[in-house]
Design a protein around this motif. Structure first.
Motif, PDB file in Angstrom:
ATOM      1  N   ILE A   6       0.825  -1.215   0.000  1.00 48.50           N
ATOM      2  CA  ILE A   6       0.000   0.000   0.000  1.00 48.50           C
ATOM      3  C   ILE A   6       0.859   1.266   0.000  1.00 48.50           C
ATOM      4  N   ASP A   7       2.123   1.124  -0.323  1.00 50.17           N
ATOM      5  CA  ASP A   7       2.955   2.294  -0.593  1.00 50.17           C
ATOM      6  C   ASP A   7       2.733   2.677  -2.054  1.00 50.17           C
ATOM      7  N   ALA A   8       2.375   3.928  -2.288  1.00 50.34           N
ATOM      8  CA  ALA A   8       2.017   4.357  -3.639  1.00 50.34           C
ATOM      9  C   ALA A   8       3.222   4.534  -4.557  1.00 50.34           C
ATOM     10  N   GLY A   9       4.413   4.515  -3.992  1.00 46.50           N
ATOM     11  CA  GLY A   9       5.607   4.737  -4.803  1.00 46.50           C
ATOM     12  C   GLY A   9       6.413   3.473  -5.036  1.00 46.50           C
ATOM     13  N   VAL A  10       7.714   3.640  -5.216  1.00 51.27           N
ATOM     14  CA  VAL A  10       8.576   2.505  -5.533  1.00 51.27           C
ATOM     15  C   VAL A  10       8.890   1.654  -4.313  1.00 51.27           C
ATOM     16  N   ALA A  11       8.697   2.223  -3.124  1.00 53.07           N
ATOM     17  CA  ALA A  11       8.921   1.444  -1.910  1.00 53.07           C
ATOM     18  C   ALA A  11       7.858   0.362  -1.794  1.00 53.07           C
ATOM     19  N   ASP A  12       8.125  -0.633  -0.977  1.00 55.54           N
ATOM     20  CA  ASP A  12       7.217  -1.763  -0.817  1.00 55.54           C
ATOM     21  C   ASP A  12       6.880  -1.916   0.663  1.00 55.54           C
ATOM     22  N   SER A  13       5.636  -1.660   1.021  1.00 62.23           N
ATOM     23  CA  SER A  13       5.229  -1.737   2.427  1.00 62.23           C
ATOM     24  C   SER A  13       5.214  -3.167   2.944  1.00 62.23           C
ATOM     25  N   CYS A  14       5.373  -4.133   2.062  1.00 62.44           N
ATOM     26  CA  CYS A  14       5.390  -5.539   2.477  1.00 62.44           C
ATOM     27  C   CYS A  14       6.787  -6.001   2.882  1.00 62.44           C
TER      28      CYS A  14
END
Length: 545
Positions: free
Chosen positions: A536-544
């Motif tokens: 659910i991070d809208a950018g290139v990062a990964d909240s998982c």
């Protein structure tokens, strides 16, 4: 629109819910949230979300600035309250949770009543499925709250809901506070001492029920929906405005006031317990049940539902304002346990002429009577249904069970209101699907709800647009519980202050919620589950990660 006088005088002070929206958004926090808030709105279908989202100005409006998944799925076939709630914080389909329906038949149950309620202990002497002791014993898997406590024993879990099964199935086996409405007050397991928050909200609720409630004002958006719909006899629905006589507890439960009480208690517990303020990540679970009671009692397209959803929007706004005042960094997710379907009488007036109610011929009583006559049997041959789980009774001799099942399949299949009938052998031979849920076959949907110890000998799927309520005059007029997407599709909304929002129209599942939250708060998932983490991070990062 005249708002309810909030029970939240104790916890939800009425400050403008959208005041913060005009301020510049702060940067997204780099650390995990200290409080996770999970809200389930019972019977809040994706269809209702789509219909009303343009009208939301408060709590829902805030959530819509986060990660929006309008096509969430309760992927299984048994789209009822207990199975749906069992998926939200376990990451598992009902085939793993063991919660295959609101109730099932267990011929080995230690009492005359062989119907077992999903959130009861049927071994309690003197109990039956309508007069029961609430228990979590039938939930076979751990919940997010249990994962959190395993990682940090000082994490606290609070679960409050309008229904016992909602509070239990989301809270799980290890809760610090668990409260539900029993028709007169918020109660918990025997022996649990009520904290001050419960005592005060119960007193406020009792006083509120004792007062007469005048009809709510009808906003302009609701006026075209206010139309009387006859449903048989002298009964009508569609133009109600929640006027209530003093002391009418049932009408209180079937009204927007009910959700206000649940949210007020949740907010008061969060404030008094200082959730998220003591160096550990805590979990607040809230089950809003009024939408379901209103949907069943009045349908989903009249003035009643319109008033309910606009009122709930304001109630959620007050809840978030109360949480804001604590200064806690909190993560919210809102979803539903299942969707819902409007009453056929109104559907037929709204360009859906094929809508119908079940006929007597498709009821289990009728099928059972026909089988008994044909095979020379006495007593009930089948119980359950008309859709969903159907069981062959122990009164059928073993030598005739195969004939009963074969003839039952033929009778159901021949009925014009039945789409499909599945046997145990068919379901057990079907693997759990891992494809997008809208592509699942009916058999795959049934498999996701199947437990070999609890499910029926047959699973019956009624055709789409067949409402399994024979006579609406004395009870509910509309319902859910089908294999079809109007009952399976629900919104899933994630919000946290400072996050960059986005909308993803492709399907996800409610079993994805628990692993997504676990990743956000850096809690390992200690068991194998059906769901996956949603980034659910809208950018290139990964909240998982």
């Amino acid at each position: 629109m005249k708002l309810l006088v909030p029970l939240a005088a104790l916890a939800l002070a009425a400050t403008p819910a959208l005041a913060q929206q005009s301020a510049p958004a702060p940067a997204a926090p780099a650390t995990p949230p200290k409080l996770v808030v999970v809200i389930s709105v019972d019977q809040f279908s994706a269809d209702l979300f789509a219909e009303y989202r343009s009208q939301f100005t408060s709590g829902f409006a805030r959530l819509m600035t986060g990660a929006v998944f309008p096509a969430g799925y309760q992927s299984h076939a048994a789209t009822e309250t207990c199975p749906g709630h069992s998926t939200i914080l376990t990451g598992d389909h009902p085939s793993r949770t063991g919660i295959i329906a609101n109730d099932w038949t267990d011929f080995a149950a230690p009492r005359a009543d062989k119907t077992v309620y999903c959130a009861e202990d049927e071994s309690v002497p003197g109990s039956d499925s309508n007069h029961y002791t609430v228990s979590d014993k039938h939930l076979k898997v751990p919940t997010l709250g249990e994962w959190m406590k395993q990682a940090d024993p000082q994490s606290r879990v609070v679960s409050v809901a309008g229904k016992d099964r909602a509070a239990v199935m989301m809270g799980g086996h290890k809760v610090d506070e668990l409260w539900w409405w029993d028709g007169k007050a918020f109660v918990s397991y025997a022996g649990r001492t009520a904290p001050d928050a419960v005592t005060r909200i119960n007193a406020a609720t009792t006083a509120r029920v004792a007062e007469a409630q005048p009809a709510l004002d009808l906003p302009a958006f609701c006026r075209p929906r206010s139309r009387t719909i006859p449903v048989g006899g002298n009964k009508t629905v569609g133009d109600g405005r929640f006027a209530r006589a003093a002391g009418d507890g049932r009408a209180f439960r079937v009204s927007p006031e009910f959700d206000d009480a649940v949210m007020a208690l949740g907010a008061k517990l969060a404030t008094d317990m200082k959730l998220g303020q003591q160096g550990h990540t805590d979990l607040l679970i809230l089950g809003a049940s009024a939408t379901d009671y209103i949907g069943h009692s009045y349908g989903t397209e009249g003035s009643e539902m319109c008033l309910q959803l606009l009122s709930l929007d304001q109630t959620l706004g007050r809840l978030f304002d109360a949480l804001d005042r604590t200064g806690v960094d909190y993560q919210v997710v809102l979803t539903a346990d299942h969707g819902g379907h409007d009453l056929p009488e109104r559907h037929r007036e709204h360009a859906a002429p094929t809508e119908q109610r079940v006929t007597p011929e498709v009821t289990t009583t009728s099928i059972s009577r026909t089988l008994a006559g044909k095979l020379g049997l006495t007593g009930p041959v089948l119980v359950g249904g008309p859709g969903g789980d159907v069981y062959v009774t122990p009164s059928v001799p073993q030598a005739k069970r195969a004939a009963v099942l074969a003839d039952a399949v033929k009778l159901y299949t021949a009925n014009p209101q039945v789409q499909a009938v599945f046997t145990r052998a068919q379901i057990e031979a079907t693997p759990i699907a891992h494809t997008p849920p809208e592509t699942w076959s009916l058999l795959e949907r049934a498999r996701a709800s199947y437990d070999p110890q609890r499910s029926g000998d047959l699973i019956v799927a009624l055709k789409p647009r067949v409402t399994p309520i024979l006579d609406p005059v004395g009870g509910y007029v509309a319902t859910h519980g089908s294999f079809w997407d109007y009952d399976r599709r629900v919104p899933i909304l994630f919000w946290r202050k400072g996050m960059t929002g986005f909308e993803q129209p492709l399907s996800v599942e409610t079993v994805d919620i628990a692993p997504t939250l676990a990743a956000l708060i850096k809690v390992p998932v200690p068991v194998e589950i059906d769901g996956r983490c949603l980034d659910i991070d809208a950018g290139v990062a990964d909240s998982c990660k």
